[in-house]
Design an enzyme around this catalytic site. Structure first.
Site, short mmCIF file in Angstrom:
data_model
loop_
_atom_site.label_atom_id
_atom_site.label_comp_id
_atom_site.label_asym_id
_atom_site.label_seq_id
_atom_site.Cartn_x
_atom_site.Cartn_y
_atom_site.Cartn_z
N CYS A 33 0.89 -1.16 0.00
CA CYS A 33 0.00 0.00 0.00
C CYS A 33 0.93 1.21 0.00
O CYS A 33 1.72 1.36 -0.91
CB CYS A 33 -0.98 -0.05 1.17
SG CYS A 33 -0.27 -0.51 2.76
N SER A 34 0.86 2.05 1.01
CA SER A 34 1.82 3.14 1.11
C SER A 34 2.94 2.76 2.07
O SER A 34 4.10 2.71 1.69
CB SER A 34 1.12 4.43 1.57
OG SER A 34 2.00 5.53 1.53
N GLY B 144 2.89 -0.24 3.74
CA GLY B 144 3.08 -1.69 3.64
C GLY B 144 2.77 -2.43 4.91
O GLY B 144 3.36 -3.48 5.18
N ILE B 145 1.78 -1.93 5.70
CA ILE B 145 1.41 -2.63 6.93
C ILE B 145 -0.10 -2.71 7.16
O ILE B 145 -0.61 -3.74 7.58
CB ILE B 145 2.10 -2.03 8.18
CG1 ILE B 145 1.77 -0.54 8.33
CG2 ILE B 145 3.59 -2.25 8.13
CD1 ILE B 145 2.29 0.08 9.63
N GLY B 146 -0.84 -1.63 6.90
CA GLY B 146 -2.26 -1.60 7.22
C GLY B 146 -3.10 -2.37 6.22
O GLY B 146 -3.55 -3.49 6.47
N ARG B 147 -3.32 -1.77 5.05
CA ARG B 147 -4.05 -2.46 3.99
C ARG B 147 -3.30 -3.72 3.55
O ARG B 147 -3.92 -4.76 3.28
CB ARG B 147 -4.23 -1.50 2.81
CG ARG B 147 -5.20 -0.37 3.10
CD ARG B 147 -5.13 0.75 2.06
NE ARG B 147 -3.95 1.58 2.23
CZ ARG B 147 -3.69 2.68 1.53
NH1 ARG B 147 -4.55 3.07 0.59
NH2 ARG B 147 -2.62 3.40 1.76
#
EC number: 3.1.3.48
Length: 340
Positions: A265-266, A268-271
């Site tokens: 994602c941005s 690289g952990i949430g989505r």
């Protein structure tokens, strides 16, 4: 959605090293499950439905995960290469960096002092060849795009799942433009990239067939399926699970032995963590690994491999909802203990 078209789930568990992109732009076909797989899905569906009916228990799980999250001081101790002065500018966010123990190492790399650094983490729950491994990574920066494509080639990654826009609605840059939307080659240092085709699905997924190769080589280019879901908001969740599950459906037939699936994602952990948790849980259930029913344990394991995986309470609930929706799809029209 195509009707009457089925494919065997057995492809999930083979040692094949081939993936045909020629039909990647077609609607995903429905899996034909064995009686054992159907029973696993029915059993899991009962457990996950029970959890959703008791949202306080899900909230309690996430609260427990947050209470045990890594502190910044621990991150410094476990991410020495990422924090090295030569690598600091390669990190989009200073507090989201890979651990030394499972970071992806570029070898060879142009600068030996960088120790092959790229902000990317190998994510896995087992060594089984039937279960996909992931590379969770940040949205590439302008000066890390060549490193990103070097990683794709070196790690033999057939799939890139992109869960962000390049620029969000507030005009904040979330990811560098490391691909292109027009035909014709694009160069990143010694690497050449060509877009063969672009398709948009009814669920707002953008599919790209990319070919990547070193510029001075006679080897055949590597084909990569790039799946972008731009409608997933940062720190939030989509309005429903359909598009996220379509990504999973499109990847059912990709043999895990081909190579890790890149997800970003941005940060690289949430989505990214949310998608990996959904994909991994469903895949393990189909393989008969019922320890996958403990989602909190899965997320805790992911967080030991990359800080902050599944970032918010809403994303954690979304994991449960997507897993239930997908299990309902997989078992539609069947009863527990049957294969019809």
């Amino acid at each position: 959605m195509a009707t009457g078209k089925t494919s065997s789930a057995a492809n999930l568990f083979t040692g094949s090293t081939r993936f045909d992109l020629s039909s990647a732009d077609s609607p995903p076909s429905k899996l034909s499950l064995s009686s054992d797989q159907l029973n696993h899905c029915h059993q899991a569906l009962g457990v996950f439905r029970g959890k959703i009916q008791n949202p306080d228990s899900i909230a309690h799980e996430f609260t427990g995960l947050q209470a045990n999250r890594m502190w910044p001081s621990e991150l410094l101790l476990n991410s020495t290469v990422a924090m090295n002065s030569v690598n600091v500018e390669k990190n989009r966010y200073s507090d989201v960096v890979p651990f030394d123990k499972n970071r992806i190492v570029l070898n060879p790399c142009k600068d030996s002092s960088a120790k092959g650094y790229v902000n990317a983490s190998l994510i896995k729950t087992s060594e089984s060849e039937s279960i996909s491994q992931f590379i969770a990574t940040q949205g590439p920066l302008p000066h890390t795009m060549e490193d990103f494509w070097e990683m794709v080639i070196q790690q033999h990654c057939p799939i890139i799942v992109m869960l962000t826009r390049l620029v969000d609605n507030n005009r904040t840059v979330k990811c560098g433009d490391y691909f292109q939307d027009e035909d014709g080659p694009r160069e990143f240092g010694n690497i050449s990239l060509t877009t063969k085709w672009i398709k948009t699905t009814d669920t707002s997924l953008m599919l790209r067939n990319l070919e990547v190769n070193y510029k001075e080589t006679e080897d055949q280019p590597m084909s990569v399926l790039h799946i972008q879901y731009p409608e997933w908001p940062d720190h939030g969740v989509p309005k429903d699970t359909v598009a996220v599950r379509e990504i999973l459906k499109r990847l059912y037939q990709v043999p895990p032995s081909l190579g890790p699936i890149i997800v970003h994602c941005s940060a690289g952990i949430g989505r990214t963590g949310t998608y990996c948790a959904i994909h991994n849980t469903i895949q393990r259930i189909l393989a008969g690994d019922m320890s996958a029913l403990d989602l909190a344990k899965t997320v805790a394991l992911f967080r030991k491999q990359r800080i902050g995986m599944v970032q918010t309470m809403d994303q954690y609930f979304f994991c449960y909802n997507a897993i239930v929706d997908e299990l309902e799809d997989l078992t539609a029209g069947t009863n527990a203990g049957t294969s019809s």
